[in-house]
Design a protein around this motif. Structure first.
Motif, PDB file in Angstrom:
ATOM      1  N   LEU A 220       0.824  -1.202   0.000  1.00  0.00           N
ATOM      2  CA  LEU A 220       0.000   0.000   0.000  1.00  0.00           C
ATOM      3  C   LEU A 220       0.863   1.259   0.000  1.00  0.00           C
ATOM      4  O   LEU A 220       0.577   2.228  -0.703  1.00  0.00           O
ATOM      5  N   ALA A 221       1.933   1.256   0.792  1.00  0.00           N
ATOM      6  CA  ALA A 221       2.814   2.427   0.841  1.00  0.00           C
ATOM      7  C   ALA A 221       3.466   2.680  -0.516  1.00  0.00           C
ATOM      8  O   ALA A 221       3.591   3.823  -0.960  1.00  0.00           O
TER       9      ALA A 221
ATOM     10  N   ALA B 216       2.252   1.944  -3.418  1.00  0.00           N
ATOM     11  CA  ALA B 216       1.252   2.380  -4.393  1.00  0.00           C
ATOM     12  C   ALA B 216       0.951   3.867  -4.278  1.00  0.00           C
ATOM     13  O   ALA B 216       0.540   4.503  -5.243  1.00  0.00           O
ATOM     14  N   TRP B 217       1.148   4.455  -3.101  1.00  0.00           N
ATOM     15  CA  TRP B 217       0.847   5.878  -2.907  1.00  0.00           C
ATOM     16  C   TRP B 217       2.112   6.676  -2.621  1.00  0.00           C
ATOM     17  O   TRP B 217       2.087   7.663  -1.881  1.00  0.00           O
ATOM     18  N   GLU B 218       3.221   6.287  -3.231  1.00  0.00           N
ATOM     19  CA  GLU B 218       4.476   6.943  -2.918  1.00  0.00           C
ATOM     20  C   GLU B 218       4.532   8.386  -3.419  1.00  0.00           C
ATOM     21  O   GLU B 218       5.320   9.186  -2.931  1.00  0.00           O
TER      22      GLU B 218
ATOM     23  N   ALA C 152      -0.962   8.472   1.435  1.00  0.00           N
ATOM     24  CA  ALA C 152      -1.745   7.247   1.360  1.00  0.00           C
ATOM     25  C   ALA C 152      -2.985   7.377   2.243  1.00  0.00           C
ATOM     26  O   ALA C 152      -2.976   8.115   3.233  1.00  0.00           O
ATOM     27  N   PRO C 153      -4.066   6.713   1.907  1.00  0.00           N
ATOM     28  CA  PRO C 153      -5.249   6.755   2.769  1.00  0.00           C
ATOM     29  C   PRO C 153      -4.947   6.137   4.132  1.00  0.00           C
ATOM     30  O   PRO C 153      -4.159   5.186   4.234  1.00  0.00           O
ATOM     31  N   ARG C 154      -5.579   6.682   5.169  1.00  0.00           N
ATOM     32  CA  ARG C 154      -5.379   6.143   6.523  1.00  0.00           C
ATOM     33  C   ARG C 154      -6.290   4.934   6.716  1.00  0.00           C
ATOM     34  O   ARG C 154      -7.473   4.967   6.416  1.00  0.00           O
TER      35      ARG C 154
ATOM     36  N   ALA D  81      -3.382  -2.993  -2.835  1.00  0.00           N
ATOM     37  CA  ALA D  81      -3.382  -1.707  -3.518  1.00  0.00           C
ATOM     38  C   ALA D  81      -4.363  -1.709  -4.691  1.00  0.00           C
ATOM     39  O   ALA D  81      -5.090  -0.735  -4.913  1.00  0.00           O
TER      40      ALA D  81
ATOM     41  N   ALA E 269      -7.528   0.766  -4.739  1.00  0.00           N
ATOM     42  CA  ALA E 269      -7.572   1.823  -5.756  1.00  0.00           C
ATOM     43  C   ALA E 269      -8.921   1.824  -6.463  1.00  0.00           C
ATOM     44  O   ALA E 269      -9.509   2.884  -6.707  1.00  0.00           O
TER      45      ALA E 269
END
Length: 419
Positions: A350-351, A353-355, A359-361, A407, A411
């Motif tokens: 997940l981290a 994918a949103w680098e 990132a969503p909490r 991810a 998404a």
């Protein structure tokens, strides 16, 4: 080019479906993965997905090597959009069709309009890439964009919906229509069949015939099994005995006919070999399976009571079943604690994918990860797959098929939330 360019299918424009997740089948998801890997601009992919969801794509033409449609902009301007796909060579078709003809399971799957994952894997091992990969979906659009634009992305998403319903759409893009392909497979299967045994001459004693080892004569070709037969209507002028529910019995007979048809179609496929029978369903699981066939209201109420659920709980269970059978049902109704290593691996995915942005909490409770501030949730199944959930009417409900990484599932959920 394979010499089969005259084959073409036209699919009418599909209506808007704001709440639908694109690509429910694994091969449909592979198609969209090839698009996402090919497109250079992720923003165009998101915009094109929303465009397709809004119903902007007109009738779709599918023919060998190309898909075409008119795609409207929000201002009403329509652009002709094309996506080209590499056709198989004659040698590639020979390898693929020989592979299918040699395996009864592959033939049965194609007859049932299914592309099992092991068929794609076997084809790849034979040097035939059945599914497109990165760079395989080449865009051409009247808006003159040099990369995938909103219009070609929308077209690809609409085609993913068509692929869900009929995987022969993919094979047509590769160069062969359904009827021609199945006729070729049937001819190759016949050539692989063993020679008929020699007929025993008349007048030979049974003992001599047995000693000759000639074996049984070949059976004639079986009749086609296109659809399950209609069970007899059980209603009569005479009232049924106490405790006999005629409506429920007729529904069970129809379900048995449908299942028998599927088993018979596989058994009659050329070269069929008996495969191990899967473990049976529990009473609770089988009640959900039956309810997914949309029985009459009174029968559905009996199924709910017999499975220990009320009507609303059975409806939620059916929704899960339609997303993934027993595995999806277990994720809906069971909560468990994953191994710490699995959670750490998911967190890293997940981290990554949103680098490029925050990132969503997520708030994790055992195998359920809720996105803070939204009605979105991920659930981790015992088989290592991730299932998207959405909160509706006070309950968490399945939102589509599973994904192998969190991810991807998240998404799609967040895209639909913001669309």
């Amino acid at each position: 080019m394979t010499g089969h360019d005259s084959v073409e299918r036209i699919f009418a424009a599909l209506p808007p479906e704001p709440g639908r997740a694109f690509a429910r089948s694994w091969w449909g998801r592979a198609w969209l993965k090839a698009l996402e890997d090919t497109a250079l601009d992720g923003r165009q992919v998101k915009a094109g997905r929303s465009h397709a969801r809004a119903g902007a794509v007109g009738a779709v033409s599918v023919r060998p090597g190309r898909i075409t449609a008119l795609v409207r902009d929000r201002d009403g301007t329509a652009y002709r959009s094309d996506v080209t796909v590499q056709q198989f060579s004659a040698a590639e078709w020979d390898r693929l069709l020989d592979l299918v003809a040699e395996r009864a399971g592959h033939i049965a799957a194609l007859l049932d309009h299914d592309i099992p994952a092991h068929l794609a894997e076997d084809a790849l091992a034979a040097g035939v890439e059945l599914l497109p990969g990165i760079g395989d979906l080449e865009p051409e659009c009247g808006c003159e964009a040099w990369d995938h634009c909103t219009h070609t992305v929308a077209l690809c998403h609409q085609v993913a919906r068509l692929l869900d319903e009929d995987p022969f759409v993919l094979l047509l893009m590769r160069g062969r229509g359904e009827r021609e392909l199945l006729d070729d497979v049937q001819a190759r299967s016949a050539s692989h069949a063993p020679e008929q045994a020699v007929e025993t001459p008349p007048g030979v004693s049974a003992l001599d015939a047995f000693a000759a080892g000639t074996g049984p004569r070949a059976l004639p070709d079986p009749p086609p099994v296109d659809a399950p037969g209609r069970p007899l209507a059980l209603a009569a002028d005479t009232p049924p005995p106490p405790g006999l529910d005629i409506e429920a019995l007729e529904f069970l007979a129809a379900d048995a006919a449908a299942r028998a048809r599927r088993l018979l179609a596989e058994a009659l496929a050329p070269g069929h070999e008996r495969t191990p029978v899967a473990a049976g369903l529990t009473v609770s699981q089988d009640a959900v399976r039956l309810a997914a066939a949309r029985p009459p209201g009174r029968v559905a109420a009996r199924l709910a009571a017999g499975s220990g659920r009320d009507g609303a709980a059975l409806t939620r269970a059916v929704r899960a079943w339609e997303c993934g059978g027993p595995a999806a049902l277990a994720v809906l109704e069971e909560e468990w604690a994953p191994e710490p290593e699995a959670l750490a691996r998911a967190g890293a995915q997940l981290a990554a994918a949103w680098e490029e942005g925050p990132a969503p909490r997520l708030r994790a409770t055992r195998n359920r990860w809720t996105v803070v501030g939204t009605g979105a949730q991920l659930r981790y199944g015992p088989d290592g797959r991730w299932w998207p959930y959405r909160r509706e009417g006070g309950h968490w409900l399945p939102a589509g098929p599973c994904a192998h990484d969190p991810a991807t599932a998240l998404a799609e959920l967040l895209t639909e939330h913001h669309a």
